[in-house]
Design an enzyme around this catalytic site. Structure first.
Site, PDB file in Angstrom:
ATOM      1  N   GLY A  71     -71.186 107.593 -31.530  1.00  0.00           N
ATOM      2  CA  GLY A  71     -70.981 106.832 -30.306  1.00  0.00           C
ATOM      3  C   GLY A  71     -70.495 107.709 -29.176  1.00  0.00           C
ATOM      4  O   GLY A  71     -70.847 108.893 -29.108  1.00  0.00           O
ATOM      5  N   GLU A  72     -69.703 107.129 -28.284  1.00  0.00           N
ATOM      6  CA  GLU A  72     -69.130 107.833 -27.109  1.00  0.00           C
ATOM      7  C   GLU A  72     -70.190 108.215 -26.077  1.00  0.00           C
ATOM      8  O   GLU A  72     -69.859 108.796 -25.050  1.00  0.00           O
ATOM      9  CB  GLU A  72     -68.401 109.134 -27.516  1.00  0.00           C
TER      10      GLU A  72
END
Lengths: 353, 353
Positions: free
Chosen positions: A318-319
């Site tokens: 993610g991120e």
């Protein structure tokens, strides 16, 4: 609600005829026809989205939206909730994976507190404060948020995009941070696609078989309890959603309204994009799938959008990390069109058979 | 032969114990364990290849080796042979796809005439002249080259690498240009892997069904006629090979001798790498597969090397374009290790279950 309605109305279908026009330009370049495969598809997508034959990608922005999830009380994840604010501080200091990758691809990271369950004083001035609440409620017991909060989270995402757009944005990626948010995303995706919960629920940060079975059970019971209206994405978001996911929905809608290509990241950001798609189906024409996540529900979302991912690297972080990694490929696609010589320019013979 | 023998002797097996050491360093970084998937594998590969815990990728070089193929007389390709020198001029002027992509990823392009069937006067000074001959002979009638020419083509590749290595090389990609060279590569791969000719012969620049059937027939007859010794890669190269393919073999061997990671490009450059592997099996540990080509024989070579490609974008252009596109991913893998904060540095809690 006015901001959301206005944005939805600004999203128009893309003009497919621009694709054929761009393919003709690609076919004049010194290479066998079609030999750059998906890069050529991306070139056509970007020129069609932007309606600009001279498009250049200079200003790259990755929004990282953070929020907490009351459902962590049900022991669905291996990390404690305090990791959400700790990672936000890590983003601000430049030490997280998304910082490294964004620097690598020359993208700006915009960090947004959509609903972290802590005051982020240390980071003030370096993050955008759009906190809707101190984390969602535990959707095993209660609605995750009110309908008003769901709408406000989407509108906050729109506002964040609009503010940054004043500096110029040529391509946008969306990322997320929020302990527990694969559980939330799986619930949203099951509700909005009709897929069985088992098929859209994975191991998140790396839980074992027992925790996975429990996570599936928690989601199933919550969907049965709240019975979200699957034709109403706001209802789904309010009952089993998250603030950062609503924020991603807003960023995605605003980018499409501005005719800016949107690089979907992994499962969470694609779940936010799915909410956007259910609000306004035209929005999917502005999406480019950066990668296929290990998180199993991601494939189902990409199939819903009919998008083939640029990368398949077993990422599950993610991120916005997948979006960052795919940015150079999108840039390459545009540079091919803008910089390659044609057969005529280069004096190269065309094919004879 | 001395240069080749010396280089083969310098290629040592990699030290696998460095992989576990690097994984420990990756596991201390602020991300869930293993969540960067293939990037983590690449980090480990590069540190193991280079035996340098502080490795940084700065000097990126793509060698583009060009040569002509007598077998084009058999009508196995849709482009005339004159396109080979025309494209070499295009490389020199910076208008080809590899030029655009190399500029994009900040790599140097080194163009080598290994055996183009024309004098390249206009380009003198901007290309390295290692011309072994004016194209190979038509392998439907004759051996493509003598054994001495085969060895000299490999040694020329070694010399080209050694010369450039004086300026420093941190990662190397190999590309090719040569009308007819998918036919040559298919013949090499069929001979060296034992795979049926049909399984390793594709459409090259885009031939139709009829020409594909003819191309397969030409290769089958040539292999039957010359009966190359499948245990002797030099014999295979001389009977059905190409000068640029021998050159690629040499570059690959020299890079491995220098402990420099080698990004394989598509079918042609992987065929050159296959010749290298058959000369010295340890060399495969220095390979990183940049992409999977549309050209069907590529998959079989990558399976022989047991390598998973970083990209799968339906490319079939050659020139080193796939290697260039994958370079930012390899750089990203290294930057993750060099630049990310650890859990301890960032004050982030580790997992509790």
């Amino acid at each position: 609600m006015d901001v959301l309605k206005k944005t939805l109305n600004q999203i128009s279908p893309i003009k497919n005829e621009l694709k054929a026009k761009t393919q003709k330009r690609l076919d004049a370049l010194t290479k066998p026809l079609g030999s750059l495969g998906m890069l050529e598809e991306i070139t056509k997508d970007v020129l069609t989205i932007t309606e600009n034959e001279e498009y250049k990608i200079k200003k790259k922005v990755i929004f990282v939206l953070a929020g907490d999830h009351g459902v962590v009380k049900e022991s669905v994840t291996g990390y404690p909730q305090e990791v959400t604010p700790q990672m936000v501080y890590n983003f601000v200091r430049g030490g997280a994976a998304i910082n490294v990758l964004a620097r690598h691809v020359d993208a700006k990271v915009v960090v947004v507190d959509m609903g972290v369950a802590a005051d982020l004083n240390e980071a003030s001035g370096k993050i955008i404060n759009k906190k809707i609440n101190y984390g969602t409620k535990n959707f095993a017991e209660d609605h995750a948020m009110s309908k008003d909060e769901a709408i406000r989270s989407i509108e906050a995402g729109i506002e964040v995009f609009e503010q940054e757009a004043k500096n110029g944005i040529d391509i946008v990626g969306c990322g997320d941070m929020g302990i527990g948010n694969t559980t939330t995303s799986s619930a949203i995706v099951a509700a909005l696609t009709g897929a069985p919960v088992e098929q859209v629920t994975g191991r998140g940060t790396g839980i074992d078989d027992e925790m996975l079975a429990h996570k599936i059970d928690v989601i199933k019971k919550a969907l049965a309890k709240h019975n979200p209206d699957i034709t109403d994405p706001i209802d789904v978001l309010s009952k089993v959603g998250g603030f950062e996911i609503g924020g991603i929905t807003g960023v995605v809608l605003a980018a499409a309204a501005h005719k800016i290509p949107i690089l979907l990241d992994g499962f969470i950001s694609s779940a936010g994009a799915l909410v956007a798609y259910k609000l306004q189906p035209n929005v999917k024409d502005y999406f480019i799938a950066s990668h296929l996540s290990v998180e199993r529900g991601h494939q189902i979302i990409l199939e819903t959008f009919n998008k083939r991912p640029l990368l398949n690297l077993d990422l599950r972080l993610g991120e916005g990390t997948g979006a960052a990694l795919a940015m150079p490929l999108v840039e390459a696609s545009i540079k091919i069109l803008n910089e390659m010589a044609t057969f005529a320019d280069a004096g190269v013979s065309e094919r004879t058979s």
